[in-house]
Design an enzyme around this catalytic site. Structure first.
Site, PDB file in Angstrom:
ATOM      1  N   ARG A   1      -1.893  16.270  -9.603  1.00  0.00           N
ATOM      2  CA  ARG A   1      -2.907  15.219  -9.736  1.00  0.00           C
ATOM      3  C   ARG A   1      -4.213  15.696 -10.366  1.00  0.00           C
ATOM      4  O   ARG A   1      -4.790  14.977 -11.193  1.00  0.00           O
ATOM      5  CB  ARG A   1      -3.183  14.571  -8.372  1.00  0.00           C
ATOM      6  CG  ARG A   1      -1.981  13.812  -7.798  1.00  0.00           C
ATOM      7  CD  ARG A   1      -2.354  12.973  -6.593  1.00  0.00           C
ATOM      8  NE  ARG A   1      -3.082  11.781  -6.994  1.00  0.00           N
ATOM      9  CZ  ARG A   1      -4.378  11.626  -6.880  1.00  0.00           C
ATOM     10  NH1 ARG A   1      -5.118  12.591  -6.359  1.00  0.00           N
ATOM     11  NH2 ARG A   1      -4.962  10.515  -7.280  1.00  0.00           N
TER      12      ARG A   1
ATOM     13  N   PRO B   1       0.819  -1.216   0.000  1.00  0.00           N
ATOM     14  CA  PRO B   1       0.000   0.000   0.000  1.00  0.00           C
ATOM     15  C   PRO B   1       0.852   1.265   0.000  1.00  0.00           C
ATOM     16  O   PRO B   1       1.870   1.349   0.670  1.00  0.00           O
ATOM     17  CB  PRO B   1      -0.786  -0.120   1.311  1.00  0.00           C
ATOM     18  CG  PRO B   1       0.143  -0.886   2.211  1.00  0.00           C
ATOM     19  CD  PRO B   1       0.846  -1.873   1.305  1.00  0.00           C
TER      20      PRO B   1
ATOM     21  N   TYR C   1       1.377  10.867  -3.940  1.00  0.00           N
ATOM     22  CA  TYR C   1       1.619  11.295  -5.318  1.00  0.00           C
ATOM     23  C   TYR C   1       1.368  12.790  -5.492  1.00  0.00           C
ATOM     24  O   TYR C   1       0.838  13.231  -6.514  1.00  0.00           O
ATOM     25  CB  TYR C   1       0.767  10.473  -6.295  1.00  0.00           C
ATOM     26  CG  TYR C   1       0.997   8.998  -6.125  1.00  0.00           C
ATOM     27  CD1 TYR C   1       2.148   8.399  -6.635  1.00  0.00           C
ATOM     28  CD2 TYR C   1       0.115   8.210  -5.401  1.00  0.00           C
ATOM     29  CE1 TYR C   1       2.396   7.053  -6.443  1.00  0.00           C
ATOM     30  CE2 TYR C   1       0.353   6.858  -5.197  1.00  0.00           C
ATOM     31  CZ  TYR C   1       1.495   6.281  -5.721  1.00  0.00           C
ATOM     32  OH  TYR C   1       1.754   4.941  -5.521  1.00  0.00           O
TER      33      TYR C   1
ATOM     34  N   CYS D   1       2.492  29.317 -15.917  1.00  0.00           N
ATOM     35  CA  CYS D   1       2.188  29.937 -17.201  1.00  0.00           C
ATOM     36  C   CYS D   1       1.594  28.923 -18.179  1.00  0.00           C
ATOM     37  O   CYS D   1       2.045  28.768 -19.310  1.00  0.00           O
ATOM     38  CB  CYS D   1       3.457  30.569 -17.780  1.00  0.00           C
ATOM     39  SG  CYS D   1       3.120  31.683 -19.153  1.00  0.00           S
TER      40      CYS D   1
END
Length: 406
Positions: free
Chosen positions: A298, A260, A356, A328
């Site tokens: 994400r 995990p 993440y 930008c």
């Protein structure tokens, strides 16, 4: 954690800032352990690609966790954090034989996922304990980028190539000690997981001296109110019973391994950013923060939703905002999201920022990476400092100065 704690940390360490709640990481680890308490030999290897800060690795090591690594650099970080080599599992993809040999010399558990490398490695090192990664051809996961067990995936050795795989093992006389699979992340239906597990059990019958079966992970965590999550307790009940039965059938008590990452650290993480500007256009109110997809990619990369709260004024009247960054390019964190009224200078908190998030951060637009803080026993501990201009220049080499005249 409470909003007042997060605000205090933002004031103390500045923004943008990642904060991790140690108690939540520990409770998730204990929850998974309890769900599989009926298995005699259980091992949890934290998938450190989710969040690789050394302090987080050390926290999990204290709880008894091993490590799941995917690169030689992650192996080195694990060793640096104090893990014994036999507590580190190395599952690379698309790396050279030379890297695998270098990692093997460190004494960690090798997991090989393609026939070519398996034959080369087995020929040179027939006595080294090796695990084999199987591709079960099961489509699972919440996004195409994180579905890794389907037929077109680059990961693993196809279960349909099992006869070829067995022939390589027999010819090289190599030492196969484990079988591994990972179907994908954000798995909702545990029946899909159990179906893939049966494929792994069938593959395991082709090898007589196994010590463990590694089922990967991919457990989904909730990202918003009333969101669906993997029922770990039900999975634990069903898979434990089936695993124990297989051990009897196999004639040997094996170790059950999980890897995990998101499950352990996602909900523990908060990303704090300050509102630079509130910009009204003809149709939209933008809240522009002092961050962008260089720090939290994400939502743009996976289309993921992170709950956003204005912790400076949590009880204010709700309005609709599009939360955007300062990069930008279009870097939108949320479109027309209901958030308590936002003013310039307010601190916004992004939930589920433990997995993440920092690990995928970059210096795009030459922006600095943020600091990281571990909240433990009611105190904040700085575990990574904010970057500086010197960090941007490190390893860059200027053109040589010359006095030659043209």
């Amino acid at each position: 954690m409470q909003s007042k704690d997060l605000l205090q940390l933002a004031e103390q360490y500045g923004s943008p800032l990642y904060v991790y709640d140690a108690a939540k990481i520990q409770s998730q680890y204990n929850r998974l352990s309890k769900a599989f308490s009926k298995v005699n030999k259980l091992r949890i290897n934290y998938a450190m690609k989710a969040l690789s800060n050394v302090a987080i690795l050390q926290l999990l090591q204290e709880m008894g966790s091993g490590l799941d690594t995917v690169s030689i650099q992650e192996v080195m970080l694990g060793l640096h954090a104090g893990y014994e080599p036999d507590r580190i599992f190395y599952t690379p993809n698309g790396v050279s034989l030379e890297e695998i040999e270098e990692v093997n010399a460190m004494g960690v558990q090798i997991n090989i996922d393609n026939l070519s490398i398996l034959e080369q490695f087995g020929t040179k090192y027939p006595h080294v304990p090796v695990c084999i990664r199987i591709n079960p051809h099961v489509m699972a996961g919440g996004n195409a980028n994180i579905s890794v067990g389907h037929i077109d995936s680059k990961f693993g050795i196809s279960v349909h190539q099992l006869p070829h795989l067995v022939r390589i093992v027999e010819n090289t006389k190599m030492n196969i000690v484990g079988i591994h699979m990972h179907t994908g992340s954000d798995i909702l239906d545990i029946e899909v997981f159990l179906y893939a597990a049966e494929i792994l059990f069938d593959a395991a019958k082709s090898f007589k001296n196994l010590e463990f079966l590694d089922f990967g992970s991919g457990f989904k965590v909730p990202y918003k109110k009333d969101d669906i999550e993997t029922d770990i307790e039900e999975l634990g009940k069903k898979l434990s019973k089936r695993f124990n039965a297989f051990c009897v059938e196999y004639g040997k008590e094996l170790t059950l391994i999980f890897e995990p990452g998101k499950f352990l650290v996602s909900e523990a993480g908060y990303f704090l950013a300050k509102v630079n500007v509130v910009k009204q256009t003809t149709s939209t109110v933008f809240a522009g923060i002092d961050s962008g997809f260089n720090h939290l990619i994400r939502p743009m990369f996976y289309g993921s939703q992170h709950h956003i709260e204005n912790i400076s004024h949590p009880k204010g009247k709700e309005r609709f905002y599009s939360v955007v960054g300062y990069i930008c390019e279009t870097d939108t964190f949320a479109n027309n999201r209901r958030i308590s009224e936002i003013k310039e200078g307010d601190i916004l908190s992004f939930r589920n920022a433990g997995a993440y998030c920092f690990s995928m951060a970059s210096n795009y637009n030459s922006r600095y990476k943020p600091a990281e803080v571990l909240w433990m026993n009611g105190e904040g501990h700085l575990i990574r400092a904010h970057e500086t201009f010197e960090d941007l220049l490190k390893n860059q080499i200027s053109l040589p100065v010359t006095t030659a005249t043209v």
